[in-house]
Write an enzyme that holds these catalytic residues in place. Structure first.
Site, mmCIF file in Angstrom:
data_model
loop_
_atom_site.group_PDB
_atom_site.id
_atom_site.type_symbol
_atom_site.label_atom_id
_atom_site.label_comp_id
_atom_site.label_asym_id
_atom_site.label_seq_id
_atom_site.Cartn_x
_atom_site.Cartn_y
_atom_site.Cartn_z
ATOM 1 N N PRO A 6 -31.584 100.300 -53.274
ATOM 2 C CA PRO A 6 -32.813 101.074 -53.440
ATOM 3 C C PRO A 6 -33.199 101.974 -52.277
ATOM 4 C CG PRO A 6 -33.338 98.820 -52.862
ATOM 5 C CD PRO A 6 -31.850 98.867 -53.057
ATOM 6 N N ASP A 57 -24.767 110.665 -54.249
ATOM 7 C CA ASP A 57 -26.021 111.145 -54.820
ATOM 8 C C ASP A 57 -27.094 111.258 -53.743
ATOM 9 O OD1 ASP A 57 -25.200 111.476 -57.387
ATOM 10 O OD2 ASP A 57 -26.123 109.669 -58.193
ATOM 11 N N LYS A 86 -28.759 115.336 -56.689
ATOM 12 C CA LYS A 86 -29.528 115.840 -57.826
ATOM 13 C C LYS A 86 -30.991 115.930 -57.390
ATOM 14 C CE LYS A 86 -26.465 113.918 -61.380
ATOM 15 N NZ LYS A 86 -26.023 115.189 -61.931
ATOM 16 N N GLY A 99 -27.453 105.689 -55.831
ATOM 17 C CA GLY A 99 -28.599 104.880 -55.460
ATOM 18 C C GLY A 99 -28.818 103.772 -56.474
ATOM 19 N N MET A 151 -38.727 107.401 -62.215
ATOM 20 C CA MET A 151 -38.718 108.868 -62.395
ATOM 21 C C MET A 151 -39.949 109.336 -63.175
ATOM 22 S SD MET A 151 -34.663 109.344 -63.299
ATOM 23 C CE MET A 151 -34.666 108.007 -64.515
ATOM 24 N N GLY A 181 -39.499 103.167 -51.468
ATOM 25 C CA GLY A 181 -39.456 101.724 -51.280
ATOM 26 C C GLY A 181 -38.245 101.216 -50.538
#
Length: 403
Positions: free
Chosen positions: A174, A197, A219, A250, A334, A363
């Site tokens: 995370p 990513d 992204k 991730g 998201m 987080g």
């Protein structure tokens, strides 16, 4: 001038001190996260930069050519362009001004050498191996794993699951680099190519040796992105060239990510692929804020929902009326950009207005920020505090908990 063989290993306290990085490519992308963590005043000068470098809000980025005098006032410099003449000029300016300087393309030409390094429980460890970057990275990773597990064993160097000509799909966790799995970190240390990513922990890239090719598949929301078919193609191309490719993502690669699409593409192309699960932010981020997604005396269910599509959108697969009727926990990923829509549809569906809500931004990282609200006032509070992605939204009675 030193060489890697006789380099004197030292730790620099750079908090508040000017550091100049000349170059904004993959080397900068690897080195900058640790410099940012040091608290340095970082200035990046580059003709162009990767999307990940552009997204780093903690640096001062100047998109232009390097000019003599750019190191004025600097304590430390890194020459990391793909132009040997520019790198040589940066080193020369640093020498004249007695500024320690790393030259990324020819290490022996700089006055400093970057070790393979990591931090663990307040301990900083750096390894130099006479310019053998893979060796220093492997030993660094082994020491870290030994510290984490309390043992030192030759089995740490077992590469039996590293397949040259294959792909490992690795969940990076995370955000906190320590939350990647031991296997994931070990495979990452053996990679020839890393396709990363934006949400993959950037400190993990900083640990890679310069010989590793890092391909930025960031992204960035509402910004530049690398099409999924292009990501698939580059993984397959590098693997078929005989390289070991790590696709670093991730969280967990199969939780609201395109991990299975990437696995399918590799299988269709005849490329061996291994999946290394990761710690998903849907559970880990609330936990980092002291909130369990379940509690046996309060709820017996929780659901994780992707917020990339608005309620009522033709492509939405979510039954929002059913979610509103449940009494358990809803974890939205998201969803910050559309929080007004999600709150509204849940309220209209019968979810009580005073339902506790927890929003956690970034987080498990040092920048973690938590905001507590109710379903009724969550959108207003999110906008007032300027909460931005990445952030997790927890809705339900457990959101009132905390440590």
């Amino acid at each position: 001038m030193t060489t890697p063989e006789n380099a004197y290993l030292v730790g620099l306290r750079l908090t508040g001190k000017k550091v100049v990085m000349v170059g904004g490519g993959s080397v900068a992308q690897r080195r900058l996260p640790l410099l940012i963590a040091s608290g340095a005043d970082i200035h990046v000068i580059a003709r162009s930069a990767t999307p990940a470098v552009e997204a780093m809000s903690q640096i001062t980025l100047s998109l232009r050519d390097y000019r003599d005098g750019d190191l004025a006032g600097a304590w430390y410099a890194i020459a990391a362009t793909d132009d040997a003449q520019v790198n040589a000029a940066v080193v020369a300016e640093a020498e004249r001004n007695r500024i320690f300087c790393v030259r990324a393309d020819i290490a022996v030409e700089g006055s400093a050498v970057t070790p393979a390094s990591f931090e663990y429980a307040g301990l900083s460890v750096g390894v130099l191996a006479g310019g053998e970057h893979r060796r220093s990275a492997a030993i660094r990773s082994a020491i870290r794993e030994a510290l984490q597990r309390g043992v030192i064993s030759s089995e740490r160097f077992d590469n039996s699951d590293v397949v040259r000509g294959g792909v490992a799909l690795v969940g990076g966790g995370p955000g906190d680099p320590e939350l990647i799995t031991v296997r994931g970190r070990r495979l990452l240390a053996q990679a020839d190519v890393v396709v990363a990513d934006r949400l993959a922990p950037p400190e993990l890239l900083a640990e890679l040796p310069p010989s590793v090719e890092v391909i930025d598949a960031a992204k960035i929301p509402y910004g530049r992105s690398m099409a999924q078919d292009a990501i698939n193609a580059v993984m397959i191309e590098r693997a078929k060239a005989g390289q070991f490719v790590v696709r670093l993502k991730g969280g967990d690669p199969f939780v609201f990510a395109r991990g299975y699409e990437e696995v399918a593409a590799c299988v269709d192309a005849g490329v061996p692929v291994t999946v290394v699960p990761g710690v998903t932010s849907a559970i880990a981020v609330p936990a980092s804020a002291g909130v369990p997604v379940t509690h046996r005396s309060i709820n017996h269910e929780f659901v994780v929902v992707s917020g990339h599509v608005a309620p009522g959108h033709p492509e939405s697969l979510v039954n929002w009326d059913a979610l509103a009727a449940m009494t358990g926990t809803i974890v939205l990923l998201m969803a910050v950009e559309r929080i007004e829509l999600f709150a509204d549809v849940l309220l209209k569906g019968g979810r009580p207005a005073d339902t506790p809500v927890l929003i956690v931004q970034q987080g498990t990282t040092a920048a973690q920020h938590s905001l507590r609200a109710t379903l009724a006032d969550a959108p207003e509070k999110v906008r007032a505090e300027g909460i931005r992605p990445p952030a997790i939204i927890v809705i339900g009675s457990v959101a009132a908990f905390g440590i």
